[in-house]
Motif scaffolding. Structure first.
Motif, PDB file in Angstrom:
ATOM      1  N   GLU A 141     -10.126 -32.118 -52.303  1.00 12.99           N
ATOM      2  CA  GLU A 141      -9.921 -33.103 -51.235  1.00 12.99           C
ATOM      3  C   GLU A 141      -8.475 -33.591 -51.205  1.00 12.99           C
ATOM      4  OE1 GLU A 141     -12.735 -36.121 -51.908  1.00 12.99           O
ATOM      5  OE2 GLU A 141     -14.471 -34.938 -51.251  1.00 12.99           O
ATOM      6  N   ASP A 144     -11.237 -21.595 -44.166  1.00 11.80           N
ATOM      7  CA  ASP A 144     -11.242 -21.754 -42.707  1.00 11.80           C
ATOM      8  C   ASP A 144     -10.254 -22.836 -42.266  1.00 11.80           C
ATOM      9  OD1 ASP A 144     -13.180 -19.825 -42.543  1.00 11.80           O
ATOM     10  OD2 ASP A 144     -14.851 -21.257 -42.529  1.00 11.80           O
ATOM     11  N   GLU A 145     -10.280 -23.951 -43.015  1.00 14.64           N
ATOM     12  CA  GLU A 145      -9.400 -25.057 -42.637  1.00 14.64           C
ATOM     13  C   GLU A 145      -7.936 -24.681 -42.792  1.00 14.64           C
ATOM     14  OE1 GLU A 145      -8.695 -29.763 -43.767  1.00 14.64           O
ATOM     15  OE2 GLU A 145     -10.317 -28.606 -44.704  1.00 14.64           O
ATOM     16  N   MET A 195      -6.565 -31.043 -49.506  1.00  9.50           N
ATOM     17  CA  MET A 195      -6.890 -31.031 -48.079  1.00  9.50           C
ATOM     18  C   MET A 195      -6.207 -32.186 -47.341  1.00  9.50           C
ATOM     19  SD  MET A 195     -10.939 -30.070 -48.292  1.00  9.50           S
ATOM     20  CE  MET A 195     -11.161 -30.493 -46.576  1.00  9.50           C
ATOM     21  N   SER A 219      -6.852 -22.147 -40.194  1.00 14.40           N
ATOM     22  CA  SER A 219      -6.541 -22.711 -38.874  1.00 14.40           C
ATOM     23  C   SER A 219      -5.229 -23.482 -38.907  1.00 14.40           C
ATOM     24  CB  SER A 219      -7.689 -23.616 -38.427  1.00 14.40           C
ATOM     25  OG  SER A 219      -7.825 -24.704 -39.314  1.00 14.40           O
ATOM     26  N   ARG A 220      -5.005 -24.213 -40.014  1.00  7.59           N
ATOM     27  CA  ARG A 220      -3.745 -24.960 -40.125  1.00  7.59           C
ATOM     28  C   ARG A 220      -2.543 -24.014 -40.209  1.00  7.59           C
ATOM     29  NH1 ARG A 220      -4.729 -30.049 -44.246  1.00  7.59           N
ATOM     30  NH2 ARG A 220      -6.379 -31.089 -43.022  1.00  7.59           N
ATOM     31  N   HIS A 225       1.000 -29.077 -46.751  1.00  4.94           N
ATOM     32  CA  HIS A 225       0.686 -28.057 -45.762  1.00  4.94           C
ATOM     33  C   HIS A 225       1.769 -27.943 -44.692  1.00  4.94           C
ATOM     34  CE1 HIS A 225      -3.079 -27.688 -47.755  1.00  4.94           C
ATOM     35  NE2 HIS A 225      -3.413 -28.961 -47.482  1.00  4.94           N
ATOM     36  N   ASN A 285     -14.926 -23.317 -46.643  1.00  2.00           N
ATOM     37  CA  ASN A 285     -14.418 -24.394 -45.799  1.00  2.00           C
ATOM     38  C   ASN A 285     -12.907 -24.530 -45.918  1.00  2.00           C
ATOM     39  OD1 ASN A 285     -17.027 -24.988 -44.962  1.00  2.00           O
ATOM     40  ND2 ASN A 285     -17.336 -26.509 -46.606  1.00  2.00           N
ATOM     41  N   LEU A 286     -12.421 -24.458 -47.153  1.00  2.00           N
ATOM     42  CA  LEU A 286     -10.976 -24.546 -47.359  1.00  2.00           C
ATOM     43  C   LEU A 286     -10.245 -23.377 -46.714  1.00  2.00           C
ATOM     44  CD1 LEU A 286     -10.804 -25.759 -51.050  1.00  2.00           C
ATOM     45  CD2 LEU A 286     -10.097 -27.029 -49.022  1.00  2.00           C
TER      46      LEU A 286
END
Length: 211
Positions: free
Chosen positions: A200, A134-135, A203, A138-139, A209, A131-132
């Motif tokens: 988290e 992928d996230e 994230m 995308s970012r 980021h 998940n990280l």
């Protein structure tokens, strides 16, 4: 009517054997008294002798009984001591066997539970990593599209830093999780919660980021 001399002499003649018999009886009585006194003295001496003999026999019997009792008591103590030692040895052996069996069963149960938890947390960590990835992918792609010309060098540097940081954090988290899984289940849960909290936080950290 009066007695004549002849009558008196006749009566005296008749009483003379009786007197002899009386004298003989008196002598017999004296002899019997002497014999009775002798018998009494003999009986007293015999009684005294018997008492002495019985006293010696009783003392000897008491001594023998005491010796036998002491020997029996010693034998009983020895036997009881041996029985107690054997019972203690049997109990120790039985308890040791039970303890070893309980430890073995507990180890199997703990190993099974730890293995289950390890598999679950591995799956959760892998899913979190996916998940990280992928996230963040995308970012990063979006950031590259928006700021490719202006922040191209910064994005590359940030990407490298983030990858190194997350790799280090993930490796450290895995090491910590493995150590804590071995120690106890509660520490494992706390560590996993901490790892999720760290993930988290990263994230939700927009500044990191966007930088």
């Amino acid at each position: 009517m009066s007695l004549t001399n002849e009558d008196l002499q006749a009566i005296a003649g008749l009483l003379q054997p009786i007197n002899k018999d009386v004298q003989s009886l008196k002598q017999n009585q004296l002899r019997m008294q002497e014999e009775l006194t002798a018998l009494t003295a003999q009986m007293k001496q015999t009684e005294q002798n018997l008492r002495g003999e019985f006293q010696v026999q009783i003392q000897q019997s008491e001594q023998n009984l005491r010796t036998e009792f002491q020997q029996s008591e010693q034998n009983l103590r020895t036997e009881l001591q041996e029985q107690i030692q054997q019972s203690e040895q049997n109990l120790r052996t039985e308890l040791q066997t039970q303890i070893q069996q309980s430890e073995q069963n507990l180890r199997k149960e703990l190993h099974s539970e730890v293995q289950i938890l390890r598999d679950e947390f591995k799956a959760q960590i892998k899913q979190s990593e996916l998940n990280l990835k992928d996230e963040f992918k995308s970012r990063i792609q979006q950031s590259e599209l928006n700021l490719r010309d202006e922040f191209k060098s910064q994005i590359k540097q940030s990407e490298l830093n983030l990858r190194d940081e997350f790799k280090s954090q993930i490796k450290q988290s895995e090491l910590n999780l493995r150590k804590e899984i071995r120690s106890s289940e509660n520490l494992i849960l706390e560590e996993v919660s901490r790892v999720h909290h760290i993930l988290e936080r990263h994230m939700n950290d927009k500044t990191r980021h966007s930088a």
